[in-house]
Design a protein around this motif. Structure first.
Motif, PDB file in Angstrom:
ATOM      1  N   LYS A 163      10.293 -15.756   6.673  1.00 46.58           N
ATOM      2  CA  LYS A 163      10.739 -16.837   7.911  1.00 46.58           C
ATOM      3  C   LYS A 163      12.256 -16.974   7.805  1.00 46.58           C
ATOM      4  N   LYS A 164      12.396 -17.243   6.320  1.00 51.87           N
ATOM      5  CA  LYS A 164      14.057 -17.457   6.170  1.00 51.87           C
ATOM      6  C   LYS A 164      14.637 -16.169   6.083  1.00 51.87           C
ATOM      7  N   ALA A 165      14.274 -15.100   5.666  1.00 52.39           N
ATOM      8  CA  ALA A 165      14.946 -14.050   5.614  1.00 52.39           C
ATOM      9  C   ALA A 165      15.103 -13.184   6.983  1.00 52.39           C
ATOM     10  N   LEU A 166      14.180 -13.330   8.095  1.00 54.32           N
ATOM     11  CA  LEU A 166      13.911 -12.355   8.882  1.00 54.32           C
ATOM     12  C   LEU A 166      14.433 -12.890  10.398  1.00 54.32           C
ATOM     13  N   PRO A 167      15.409 -12.187  11.225  1.00 60.64           N
ATOM     14  CA  PRO A 167      15.423 -11.061  11.226  1.00 60.64           C
ATOM     15  C   PRO A 167      16.673 -10.949  10.204  1.00 60.64           C
ATOM     16  N   GLY A 168      16.610  -9.834   9.417  1.00 57.70           N
ATOM     17  CA  GLY A 168      17.641  -9.828   8.125  1.00 57.70           C
ATOM     18  C   GLY A 168      17.629  -8.542   7.589  1.00 57.70           C
ATOM     19  N   PRO A 169      18.427  -8.119   6.614  1.00 63.76           N
ATOM     20  CA  PRO A 169      18.552  -6.594   6.001  1.00 63.76           C
ATOM     21  C   PRO A 169      17.454  -6.680   4.717  1.00 63.76           C
ATOM     22  N   TYR A 170      16.187  -7.094   4.832  1.00 63.78           N
ATOM     23  CA  TYR A 170      14.975  -7.080   4.206  1.00 63.78           C
ATOM     24  C   TYR A 170      13.956  -6.100   4.606  1.00 63.78           C
ATOM     25  N   THR A 171      13.234  -5.625   3.445  1.00 64.02           N
ATOM     26  CA  THR A 171      12.119  -4.762   3.695  1.00 64.02           C
ATOM     27  C   THR A 171      11.045  -5.449   2.812  1.00 64.02           C
ATOM     28  N   PHE A 172      10.126  -6.047   3.463  1.00 62.65           N
ATOM     29  CA  PHE A 172       8.840  -6.566   2.555  1.00 62.65           C
ATOM     30  C   PHE A 172       7.682  -5.755   2.392  1.00 62.65           C
ATOM     31  N   ILE A 173       7.300  -5.504   1.205  1.00 61.33           N
ATOM     32  CA  ILE A 173       6.148  -4.772   1.083  1.00 61.33           C
ATOM     33  C   ILE A 173       4.681  -5.881   0.927  1.00 61.33           C
ATOM     34  N   LEU A 174       3.940  -5.627   1.749  1.00 57.44           N
ATOM     35  CA  LEU A 174       2.750  -6.416   2.112  1.00 57.44           C
ATOM     36  C   LEU A 174       1.489  -5.567   2.150  1.00 57.44           C
ATOM     37  N   GLU A 175       0.507  -6.505   1.966  1.00 62.01           N
ATOM     38  CA  GLU A 175      -0.892  -5.793   2.089  1.00 62.01           C
ATOM     39  C   GLU A 175      -1.211  -5.394   3.365  1.00 62.01           C
ATOM     40  N   ALA A 176      -1.561  -4.064   3.650  1.00 61.46           N
ATOM     41  CA  ALA A 176      -2.070  -3.522   5.017  1.00 61.46           C
ATOM     42  C   ALA A 176      -3.167  -4.106   5.336  1.00 61.46           C
ATOM     43  N   ASN A 177      -3.661  -4.352   6.753  1.00 63.08           N
ATOM     44  CA  ASN A 177      -4.869  -4.305   7.255  1.00 63.08           C
ATOM     45  C   ASN A 177      -5.280  -3.186   7.962  1.00 63.08           C
ATOM     46  N   ASN A 178      -6.347  -3.034   8.666  1.00 65.12           N
ATOM     47  CA  ASN A 178      -7.216  -1.957   9.315  1.00 65.12           C
ATOM     48  C   ASN A 178      -6.310  -1.443  10.467  1.00 65.12           C
ATOM     49  N   SER A 179      -5.214  -2.336  10.879  1.00 61.63           N
ATOM     50  CA  SER A 179      -4.628  -1.949  12.305  1.00 61.63           C
ATOM     51  C   SER A 179      -3.526  -0.847  11.719  1.00 61.63           C
ATOM     52  N   VAL A 180      -3.068  -0.436  10.616  1.00 66.12           N
ATOM     53  CA  VAL A 180      -2.058   0.175  10.195  1.00 66.12           C
ATOM     54  C   VAL A 180      -2.912   1.441  10.646  1.00 66.12           C
ATOM     55  N   PRO A 181      -2.027   2.515  11.106  1.00 63.94           N
ATOM     56  CA  PRO A 181      -2.655   3.759  11.368  1.00 63.94           C
ATOM     57  C   PRO A 181      -2.889   4.633  10.136  1.00 63.94           C
ATOM     58  N   LYS A 182      -3.949   5.197  10.060  1.00 69.59           N
ATOM     59  CA  LYS A 182      -4.317   5.887   8.679  1.00 69.59           C
ATOM     60  C   LYS A 182      -3.458   6.777   8.135  1.00 69.59           C
ATOM     61  N   ILE A 183      -2.371   7.709   9.039  1.00 67.87           N
ATOM     62  CA  ILE A 183      -1.576   8.433   8.403  1.00 67.87           C
ATOM     63  C   ILE A 183      -0.503   7.679   7.765  1.00 67.87           C
ATOM     64  N   LEU A 184      -0.271   6.256   7.879  1.00 68.00           N
ATOM     65  CA  LEU A 184       0.774   5.632   7.136  1.00 68.00           C
ATOM     66  C   LEU A 184       0.080   4.998   5.999  1.00 68.00           C
ATOM     67  N   ASN A 185      -1.376   4.933   5.985  1.00 65.48           N
ATOM     68  CA  ASN A 185      -1.985   3.978   5.155  1.00 65.48           C
ATOM     69  C   ASN A 185      -2.847   4.796   4.214  1.00 65.48           C
ATOM     70  N   SER A 186      -2.836   6.130   4.165  1.00 62.26           N
ATOM     71  CA  SER A 186      -3.832   7.075   3.446  1.00 62.26           C
ATOM     72  C   SER A 186      -3.930   6.736   2.183  1.00 62.26           C
ATOM     73  N   ASN A 187      -3.124   6.839   1.124  1.00 68.30           N
ATOM     74  CA  ASN A 187      -3.316   6.585  -0.188  1.00 68.30           C
ATOM     75  C   ASN A 187      -2.927   5.258  -0.717  1.00 68.30           C
ATOM     76  N   LYS A 188      -2.635   4.408   0.282  1.00 71.48           N
ATOM     77  CA  LYS A 188      -1.936   3.041   0.054  1.00 71.48           C
ATOM     78  C   LYS A 188      -2.580   1.747   0.587  1.00 71.48           C
ATOM     79  N   LYS A 189      -2.531   0.658   0.009  1.00 70.35           N
ATOM     80  CA  LYS A 189      -2.884  -0.411   0.381  1.00 70.35           C
ATOM     81  C   LYS A 189      -1.881  -1.287   0.992  1.00 70.35           C
TER      82      LYS A 189
END
Length: 209
Positions: free
Chosen positions: A93-119
């Motif tokens: 909340k403090k960082a965004l919008p801003g020049p950051y990328t946050f790596i988070l746990e994906a849920n089932n809404s992430v399309p499978k092509i992006l989520n293939s071997n990664k969680k």
């Protein structure tokens, strides 16, 4: 067919041009666009053919590449990630919008092509009107990957006209939003028990941690 070069002003992007670009995205198009860091290449995250085209252009394998996507705001993020703990949510909340990328746990809404071997999934909310307006008009995130340069000195391409020259026969639209930055986003991994800085970029770490 050559790509379109579309000039947009970040302070006041023309809505008709935004709508046209979104229609191209909906039809499986690939665009290059400015962010608050470097220029990005992207497409609709649900269009598998478009994602495959980006992988071909960049010479990468979808199952191995760490894609991120651009969201409009924090409420948008919750649609694609597992519940955030309070410290992570406060930091984002403090960082965004801003020049950051946050790596988070994906849920089932992430399309499978992006989520293939990664969680996990990388999330960006850039402090830049053009990509955020595109996402808002599209109604869902845009897959994003940085435009790199083969130059030994400059890691990222910053001149939209030179980017257009290079990619005009590979993508559908290049958005000229002025010169880009040549420093990428700061990447913070919040998917484990400990918060870990993966890459220090434009976003200040001291202000967050």
């Amino acid at each position: 067919m050559a790509a379109e070069l579309i000039k947009l002003y970040p302070e006041n992007p023309e809505i008709k041009k935004i709508e046209h670009i979104v229609n191209v995205l909906k039809n499986g198009g690939i665009i290059i666009y400015p962010t608050d860091t470097v220029y990005g290449m992207g497409c609709d995250i649900h269009n598998q053919r478009a994602v495959e085209r980006i992988c071909q252009i960049k010479g990468i394998k979808p199952k191995k590449h760490n894609f991120s996507f651009i969201c409009y705001d924090l409420s948008n993020i919750s649609e694609y990630t597992r519940a955030l703990n309070t410290p992570v949510f406060k930091m984002m909340k403090k960082a965004l919008p801003g020049p950051y990328t946050f790596i988070l746990e994906a849920n089932n809404s992430v399309p499978k092509i992006l989520n293939s071997n990664k969680k996990t999934v990388g999330i960006r909310v850039p402090d830049h009107a053009i990509p955020r307006l595109l996402v808002k008009e599209l109604g869902q995130p845009i897959l994003t990957t940085s435009i790199r340069d083969e130059d030994d000195v400059i890691e990222y391409s910053t001149d939209p006209e030179l980017i257009f020259e290079k990619y005009q026969h590979l993508v559908d639209i290049v958005i000229d939003g002025g010169y880009g930055n040549n420093v990428a986003s700061t990447v913070i991994d919040c998917s484990g028990e400990e918060i870990e800085v993966i890459r220090e970029g434009l976003g200040s770490i001291e202000e967050l941690l």
